[in-house]
Design an enzyme around this catalytic site. Structure first.
Site, short mmCIF file in Angstrom:
data_model
loop_
_atom_site.label_atom_id
_atom_site.label_comp_id
_atom_site.label_asym_id
_atom_site.label_seq_id
_atom_site.Cartn_x
_atom_site.Cartn_y
_atom_site.Cartn_z
N GLU A 188 23.85 53.03 7.01
CA GLU A 188 24.13 52.22 5.80
C GLU A 188 22.98 51.28 5.46
O GLU A 188 23.22 50.14 5.04
CB GLU A 188 25.40 51.40 5.98
CG GLU A 188 26.60 52.06 5.41
CD GLU A 188 26.30 52.84 4.15
OE1 GLU A 188 26.58 54.04 4.17
OE2 GLU A 188 25.77 52.28 3.17
C1 LIG Z 1 25.22 58.73 13.35
C2 LIG Z 1 24.65 58.65 11.99
C3 LIG Z 1 25.48 58.75 10.89
C4 LIG Z 1 24.94 58.73 9.60
N1 LIG Z 1 25.76 58.93 8.53
C5 LIG Z 1 25.21 59.12 7.30
C6 LIG Z 1 26.00 59.56 6.20
O1 LIG Z 1 27.21 59.73 6.32
N2 LIG Z 1 25.38 59.80 5.03
C7 LIG Z 1 24.04 59.65 4.84
O2 LIG Z 1 23.54 59.89 3.75
N3 LIG Z 1 23.26 59.22 5.87
C8 LIG Z 1 23.80 58.96 7.08
N4 LIG Z 1 23.03 58.55 8.13
C9 LIG Z 1 21.62 58.30 7.91
C10 LIG Z 1 21.24 56.84 8.01
O3 LIG Z 1 21.73 56.14 6.90
C11 LIG Z 1 19.71 56.76 8.16
O4 LIG Z 1 19.42 57.19 9.47
C12 LIG Z 1 19.19 55.37 7.90
O5 LIG Z 1 19.32 55.02 6.55
C13 LIG Z 1 17.71 55.24 8.28
O6 LIG Z 1 16.93 56.29 7.79
P1 LIG Z 1 15.99 57.10 8.79
O7 LIG Z 1 16.81 57.51 9.95
O8 LIG Z 1 15.28 58.15 8.04
O9 LIG Z 1 14.96 56.04 9.34
P2 LIG Z 1 13.58 55.66 8.64
O10 LIG Z 1 13.78 55.41 7.20
O11 LIG Z 1 12.54 56.62 9.06
O12 LIG Z 1 13.31 54.25 9.32
C14 LIG Z 1 12.76 54.11 10.64
C15 LIG Z 1 12.47 52.63 10.89
O13 LIG Z 1 11.51 52.15 9.91
C16 LIG Z 1 12.03 51.05 9.20
N5 LIG Z 1 11.68 51.14 7.80
C17 LIG Z 1 11.73 52.22 7.01
N6 LIG Z 1 11.36 51.89 5.75
C18 LIG Z 1 11.10 50.58 5.74
C19 LIG Z 1 10.69 49.63 4.75
N7 LIG Z 1 10.52 49.99 3.48
N8 LIG Z 1 10.49 48.36 5.12
C20 LIG Z 1 10.71 47.96 6.39
N9 LIG Z 1 11.09 48.80 7.37
C21 LIG Z 1 11.29 50.08 7.05
C22 LIG Z 1 13.55 51.12 9.36
O14 LIG Z 1 14.15 49.86 9.25
C23 LIG Z 1 13.71 51.74 10.75
O15 LIG Z 1 13.66 50.72 11.72
C24 LIG Z 1 23.55 58.54 9.42
C25 LIG Z 1 22.72 58.39 10.54
C26 LIG Z 1 23.24 58.48 11.80
C27 LIG Z 1 22.31 58.38 12.97
#
Ligand SMILES: Cc1cc2nc3c(=O)[nH]c(=O)nc-3n(C[C@H](O)[C@H](O)[C@H](O)COP(=O)(O)OP(=O)(O)OC[C@H]3O[C@@H](n4cnc5c(N)ncnc54)[C@H](O)[C@@H]3O)c2cc1C
Length: 592
Positions: free
Chosen positions: A439
């Site tokens: 989220e």
């Molecule tokens: C168990 C689980 C359930 C989930 N359920 C859903 C779901 O139902 N629907 C759905 O659509 N998604 C879902 N997700 C996805 C989840 O919302 C994303 O994993 C999350 O938004 C982070 O994206 P990412 O994993 O690509 O991390 P990334 O975006 O790659 O981020 C990695 C790190 O970099 C930091 N970062 C990235 N961009 C920035 C920025 N601009 N400024 C500062 N820091 C930054 C982040 O804070 C994080 O610490 C789920 C994930 C998991 C693991």
């Protein structure tokens, strides 16, 4: 293993005296949500959570979910039955529009109820959480025809909902979404892959309505070219029942650190002719529509932090009364470990953080009810909209951060047995770890607070919050329940928040700076707001003529503990903000 007993008295108290639920119900025309109704709902939900949902928690964690060769997902024993009882008993419809079968009660009354579901079994509770967000998004944005078709079944809980944003290259940054939507008569053909989709496939309900972000062929690049579609697993037939299977399915399930019983699916849309999707809202306005769902889910994910903290606290507390080790100061012979001062420190940290987070979460949700009330005058509505928007990142960010600390302390109270899976303390810690990630990671919540919620509105919402805090302490000071020394500490922390906000506004156009201090600002704002709410609770408990019992003494104890042990964290956050976080800004990649 400990049973789960929902703290209904604490919940009702927090709703009424901390979040201001009764005033809200009067102002917003919720005459039906009387104290008796609230109490009856909480007691019945507590019984259901404790006796039906909670017993599935450990077995669900151990069994996990299974994807069969026909793309069906089997949930652990008891999940389906619990879900059916949940839907049949009307729990899914509490806060929704009576026009579509809802009970028309406030959103904030559904919040303690949902807190119980998540505390009983967080993996299970995610299914209703996402369904509720999907209902909100459709209610706000879908055409009347689509609402007629989908909402009654979703509001009754017999169909569930999902949120499909994430793709491998589009996580925090949704501008990279590639899933395609091609117009085809009245509908659209959706093709693409989504990852991490919570409850994307399961056997608990008759149908699943996926809300999917995708791009039209001629869409502008970036977030301005994203549209939102409702993509049913089974297309509703002429009588509104699940009909033909749509061209979408789960292709695999993730193996995770926690919430093992929540299926996290890789979803394939349009392997064949393209999945049928119905446009929700206007073309290219999908992200704005999805924000209805995301804002709702951000508050409820924060609430999950409260829930898992409560569960971990109850379990640790019970263990510390049973486990005997050593002789505590002033005792003779072997003592239960609850008598050791350091164990009390840990337990009290768990308890006070959980109570404070509950106060913050409920207050955010009551603000959301005000913001959504049609009967409210425009100026009040705008003020509460600003308040709800401001509190959303605090609730999501802080309540999920404290859950890490609380569940970790829960393990520590157990000693070595906490590290052993059989006791169940480790499950809470593992389950809680997702909360700061999904989220919108807490890093993104911090940027939201500092950017959209503070700099963009020139600090108005934060100034209003600080005003409310100051006027409460002004009133409370005459008959303050805390010592003058603690009052001074509290006043100092509010001044920190004012100063931090001035710094943010002064340097608002320096992205490097705001990015470096955003998390400190989020923590500082949350702790100051939570301490105000703790003070409100202690004051209300002390002044309640009906109750001069241990409850008021407990409230004062947690408030004092919060001021002595948690509030001092503000000065570290303030120090980072004052120094402009040079240590972070001066770093280059070669430092790592
Ligand atoms: C168990 C689980 C359930 C989930 N359920 C859903 C779901 O139902 N629907 C759905 O659509 N998604 C879902 N997700 C996805 C989840 O919302 C994303 O994993 C999350 O938004 C982070 O994206 P990412 O994993 O690509 O991390 P990334 O975006 O790659 O981020 C990695 C790190 O970099 C930091 N970062 C990235 N961009 C920035 C920025 N601009 N400024 C500062 N820091 C930054 C982040 O804070 C994080 O610490 C789920 C994930 C998991 C693991």
């Amino acid at each position: 293993m400990t049973e789960f007993r929902a703290p209904t008295r604490e919940m009702a108290f927090t709703l009424k005296h901390v979040a201001g639920f009764s005033e809200m119900t009067k102002a917003c025309g919720y005459e039906d949500a009387s104290e008796d109704v609230v109490s009856a709902i909480l007691e019945e939900a507590a019984r259901f959570a404790g006796s039906v949902i909670a017993p599935t928690n450990v077995t669900g964690d151990q069994t996990g979910v299974r994807l069969d060769s026909d793309y069906k997902v089997a949930t652990p024993a008891g999940f389906k039955e619990a879900y059916q009882q949940y839907a049949d008993s009307g729990w899914a419809s509490l806060q929704f529009d009576p026009e579509f079968g809802g009970q028309g009660l406030p959103f904030s009354l559904a919040i303690p109820v949902q807190e119980m579901w998540h505390a009983a079994n967080m993996a299970w509770g995610l299914c209703p959480l996402l369904s509720q967000g999907a209902v909100e998004a459709l209610s706000e944005n879908a055409s009347d025809a689509l609402k007629e078709q989908l909402l009654p079944k979703m509001i009754s809980g017999h169909w569930t909902g999902t949120m499909n944003l994430t793709e491998p290259q589009a996580g925090s940054d949704l501008s990279n979404i590639r899933t395609q939507a091609h117009p085809d008569g009245d509908v659209y053909r959706i093709k693409g892959q989504k990852i991490f989709i919570t409850w994307g496939e399961h056997d608990m309900a008759e149908n699943i309505i996926h809300l999917v972000l995708a791009r039209l062929p001629d869409a502008p690049p970036g977030v301005k070219g994203i549209s939102l579609f409702a993509v049913p697993k089974y297309l509703p037939d002429a009588s509104g029942e699940p009909g033909e299977r749509n061209d979408c399915h789960a292709v695999s399930l993730e193996h995770k650190l926690g919430i093992h019983a929540s299926p996290t699916c890789v979803m394939a849309y349009g392997d064949n002719e393209g999945a049928t999707g119905y446009l929700v809202g206007e073309e290219n306005r999908g992200l704005a529509c999805m924000f209805t769902m995301m804002n709702n889910a951000r508050l409820t994910v924060g609430l999950q932090g409260v829930s898992i903290s409560e569960r971990a606290y109850q379990q640790a507390r019970d263990y510390t009364f049973e486990r005997t080790q050593g002789t505590a100061p002033g005792e003779k012979g072997v003592s239960p470990i609850i008598k050791h001062p350091d164990v009390r420190r840990m337990l009290m940290t768990m308890k006070t953080l959980t109570e404070a987070a509950r106060g913050l979460a409920y207050t955010g949700c009551v603000a959301m009810d005000y913001a959504n009330a049609e009967s409210l005058p425009d100026d009040l509505k705008s003020r509460y909209t600003r308040r709800a928007n401001l509190l959303t990142p605090l609730v999501k960010g802080w309540c999920t951060e404290i859950a890490q600390e609380v569940t970790s302390l829960g393990i520590q109270c157990y000693g070595g047995m906490g590290f052993i899976e059989e006791t169940g303390a480790a499950q809470h810690y593992r389950d809680a770890r997702i909360l700061p990630i999904y989220e919108g990671t807490n890093g993104i919540q911090a940027l939201d607070l500092i950017g959209r919620k503070t700099i963009r509105d020139n600090g108005q919402a934060m100034a209003e919050l600080i005003d409310d805090i100051r006027s409460f302490t002004g009133l409370a000071q005459s008959g303050s329940v805390i010592s003058a020394d603690r009052q001074a500490k509290f006043d100092q922390a509010v001044t920190f928040l004012e100063d931090a906000t001035s710094i943010v506004l002064e340097r608002g156009d320096d992205d490097q700076f705001t990015g470096a201090v955003a998390f400190d600002y989020l923590m500082l704002s949350s702790i100051v707001t939570a301490s105000w709410l703790m003070l409100k609770a202690a004051t209300a408990a002390a002044n309640d003529p009906a109750d001069q019992s241990a409850f008021a003494a407990n409230k004062l104890a947690t408030t004092n503990f919060f001021i002595d042990h948690i509030l001092p964290r503000c000065s570290a956050h303030m120090s980072s903000m004052r120094s402009g976080d040079d240590a972070i800004m001066a770093l280059s990649e070669t430092d790592f």
